[in-house]
Design a protein around this motif. Structure first.
Motif, PDB file in Angstrom:
ATOM      1  N   GLN A  31       0.833  -1.203   0.000  1.00 35.15           N
ATOM      2  CA  GLN A  31       0.000   0.000   0.000  1.00 35.15           C
ATOM      3  C   GLN A  31       0.868   1.252   0.000  1.00 35.15           C
ATOM      4  OE1 GLN A  31      -2.404  -0.661   3.469  1.00 35.15           O
ATOM      5  NE2 GLN A  31      -3.912  -1.885   2.364  1.00 35.15           N
ATOM      6  N   ALA A  32       1.947   1.237   0.768  1.00 35.75           N
ATOM      7  CA  ALA A  32       2.852   2.388   0.811  1.00 35.75           C
ATOM      8  C   ALA A  32       3.454   2.644  -0.567  1.00 35.75           C
ATOM      9  CB  ALA A  32       3.951   2.158   1.841  1.00 35.75           C
ATOM     10  N   ASN A  39       1.876   9.938  -5.152  1.00 38.58           N
ATOM     11  CA  ASN A  39       2.234  11.135  -4.389  1.00 38.58           C
ATOM     12  C   ASN A  39       1.222  11.438  -3.284  1.00 38.58           C
ATOM     13  OD1 ASN A  39       4.695  11.789  -5.552  1.00 38.58           O
ATOM     14  ND2 ASN A  39       3.707  12.855  -7.255  1.00 38.58           N
ATOM     15  N   ASN A  40       0.691  10.408  -2.681  1.00 43.25           N
ATOM     16  CA  ASN A  40      -0.253  10.557  -1.583  1.00 43.25           C
ATOM     17  C   ASN A  40       0.539  10.413  -0.275  1.00 43.25           C
ATOM     18  OD1 ASN A  40      -2.346  10.477   0.229  1.00 43.25           O
ATOM     19  ND2 ASN A  40      -3.610   9.109  -1.005  1.00 43.25           N
ATOM     20  N   VAL A  41       1.101  11.519   0.170  1.00 49.26           N
ATOM     21  CA  VAL A  41       2.045  11.527   1.282  1.00 49.26           C
ATOM     22  C   VAL A  41       1.419  11.020   2.579  1.00 49.26           C
ATOM     23  CG1 VAL A  41       3.567  12.988   2.684  1.00 49.26           C
ATOM     24  CG2 VAL A  41       3.359  13.403   0.227  1.00 49.26           C
ATOM     25  N   THR A  47       0.936   6.628   6.605  1.00 49.08           N
ATOM     26  CA  THR A  47       0.082   5.743   7.401  1.00 49.08           C
ATOM     27  C   THR A  47       0.414   4.280   7.123  1.00 49.08           C
ATOM     28  OG1 THR A  47      -1.696   7.375   7.459  1.00 49.08           O
ATOM     29  CG2 THR A  47      -2.312   5.082   7.875  1.00 49.08           C
ATOM     30  N   ALA A  48       0.584   3.937   5.857  1.00 48.47           N
ATOM     31  CA  ALA A  48       0.899   2.554   5.485  1.00 48.47           C
ATOM     32  C   ALA A  48       2.269   2.138   6.015  1.00 48.47           C
ATOM     33  CB  ALA A  48       0.825   2.388   3.969  1.00 48.47           C
ATOM     34  N   ILE A  49       3.243   3.015   5.905  1.00 45.26           N
ATOM     35  CA  ILE A  49       4.577   2.702   6.424  1.00 45.26           C
ATOM     36  C   ILE A  49       4.524   2.580   7.947  1.00 45.26           C
ATOM     37  CG2 ILE A  49       6.916   3.634   6.758  1.00 45.26           C
ATOM     38  CD1 ILE A  49       6.784   4.597   3.823  1.00 45.26           C
ATOM     39  N   GLY A  50       3.765   3.451   8.588  1.00 41.36           N
ATOM     40  CA  GLY A  50       3.605   3.356  10.041  1.00 41.36           C
ATOM     41  C   GLY A  50       2.979   2.037  10.457  1.00 41.36           C
ATOM     42  N   ASN A 106      10.372   6.456   3.807  1.00 42.94           N
ATOM     43  CA  ASN A 106       9.326   7.459   3.870  1.00 42.94           C
ATOM     44  C   ASN A 106       9.915   8.862   3.740  1.00 42.94           C
ATOM     45  OD1 ASN A 106       6.630   8.277   4.102  1.00 42.94           O
ATOM     46  ND2 ASN A 106       6.816   8.544   6.308  1.00 42.94           N
ATOM     47  N   LEU A 107      10.990   9.111   4.461  1.00 50.80           N
ATOM     48  CA  LEU A 107      11.614  10.441   4.416  1.00 50.80           C
ATOM     49  C   LEU A 107      12.177  10.774   3.042  1.00 50.80           C
ATOM     50  CD1 LEU A 107      13.492  10.464   7.842  1.00 50.80           C
ATOM     51  CD2 LEU A 107      11.516  11.848   7.193  1.00 50.80           C
ATOM     52  N   LYS A 108      12.815   9.803   2.408  1.00 55.59           N
ATOM     53  CA  LYS A 108      13.470  10.030   1.115  1.00 55.59           C
ATOM     54  C   LYS A 108      12.563   9.733  -0.073  1.00 55.59           C
ATOM     55  CE  LYS A 108      18.157   9.235   2.754  1.00 55.59           C
ATOM     56  NZ  LYS A 108      19.390   8.450   2.588  1.00 55.59           N
ATOM     57  N   GLN A 109      11.353   9.253   0.229  1.00 56.86           N
ATOM     58  CA  GLN A 109      10.410   8.871  -0.821  1.00 56.86           C
ATOM     59  C   GLN A 109      11.081   7.901  -1.800  1.00 56.86           C
ATOM     60  OE1 GLN A 109       8.124  12.210  -2.434  1.00 56.86           O
ATOM     61  NE2 GLN A 109       8.914  13.444  -0.745  1.00 56.86           N
ATOM     62  N   ASP A 110      11.690   6.853  -1.231  1.00 57.26           N
ATOM     63  CA  ASP A 110      12.483   5.909  -2.005  1.00 57.26           C
ATOM     64  C   ASP A 110      11.802   4.548  -2.042  1.00 57.26           C
ATOM     65  OD1 ASP A 110      14.398   4.163  -3.048  1.00 57.26           O
ATOM     66  OD2 ASP A 110      16.055   5.180  -2.047  1.00 57.26           O
ATOM     67  N   GLU A 111      11.215   4.225  -3.180  1.00 65.19           N
ATOM     68  CA  GLU A 111      10.495   2.965  -3.329  1.00 65.19           C
ATOM     69  C   GLU A 111      11.430   1.762  -3.283  1.00 65.19           C
ATOM     70  OE1 GLU A 111       7.144   0.801  -6.138  1.00 65.19           O
ATOM     71  OE2 GLU A 111       7.948   2.739  -6.767  1.00 65.19           O
ATOM     72  N   THR A 112      12.675   1.931  -3.703  1.00 68.56           N
ATOM     73  CA  THR A 112      13.601   0.787  -3.685  1.00 68.56           C
ATOM     74  C   THR A 112      13.843   0.282  -2.262  1.00 68.56           C
ATOM     75  OG1 THR A 112      15.570   2.212  -3.668  1.00 68.56           O
ATOM     76  CG2 THR A 112      14.770   1.466  -5.818  1.00 68.56           C
ATOM     77  N   MET A 113      13.792   1.164  -1.290  1.00 70.59           N
ATOM     78  CA  MET A 113      13.943   0.742   0.103  1.00 70.59           C
ATOM     79  C   MET A 113      12.732  -0.068   0.550  1.00 70.59           C
ATOM     80  SD  MET A 113      15.551   4.046   1.980  1.00 70.59           S
ATOM     81  CE  MET A 113      16.952   4.908   1.300  1.00 70.59           C
ATOM     82  N   LEU A 114      11.560   0.326   0.084  1.00 75.64           N
ATOM     83  CA  LEU A 114      10.356  -0.439   0.398  1.00 75.64           C
ATOM     84  C   LEU A 114      10.429  -1.832  -0.216  1.00 75.64           C
ATOM     85  CD1 LEU A 114       7.549   2.262  -0.106  1.00 75.64           C
ATOM     86  CD2 LEU A 114       8.570   1.487   2.042  1.00 75.64           C
TER      87      LEU A 114
END
Length: 139
Positions: free
Chosen positions: A43-44, A51-53, A58-61, A102-110
């Motif tokens: 979901q994150a 771009n739904n910050v 919330t999803a990452i949390g 979340n801070l860097k908006q980096d999908e590769t980390m997810l």
């Protein structure tokens, strides 16, 4: 390695997942925790692309909560020995990377954390028959 009680059940329920948590075996509960964390990461990723910050956060949390309050808290470090200690460190790493993603908006980390969780989930599912056999054996 994991505590036999339902310590993770309340954490899992708190983050919004409901089906069958309280009736699940401890082994099944861990599988559900892995699945819930992976679903939250998916979901994150979707929210990150849109771009739904707020929803991304919330999803990452939710994923972090499942890892910290469910998986990490369920570890029995005394009985689990080195494996439990390593899992504890890995879960700490995962939460740190999720925050960083979340801070860097980096999908590769997810994706990295989802892959780690998938590997752990697969291993945990793989030991299911052995766990069932051990719990069915007379004491």
């Amino acid at each position: 390695m994991y505590s036999p009680g339902h310590a993770g059940a309340s954490a899992y329920a708190r983050v919004g997942v409901q089906t069958g948590v309280m009736g699940a075996s401890p082994h099944r509960l861990i599988v559900m925790l892995y699945q819930g964390a992976r679903q939250a990461i998916a979901q994150a990723r979707m929210h990150m692309r849109q771009n739904n910050v707020g929803a991304r956060g919330t999803a990452i949390g939710k994923a972090i909560s499942i890892i910290e309050s469910g998986l990490q808290q369920a570890l029995n470090k005394d009985a689990g020995g080195e494996i439990a200690q390593r899992l504890d460190a890995l879960y700490t790493y995962m939460t740190r990377r999720l925050l960083e993603a979340n801070l860097k908006q980096d999908e590769t980390m997810l994706v990295e954390i989802d892959n780690l969780l998938a590997t752990l989930e697969e291993a945990w599912v793989g030991i299911g028959p052995e766990v069932a056999q051990l719990t069915a054996a007379p004491v």
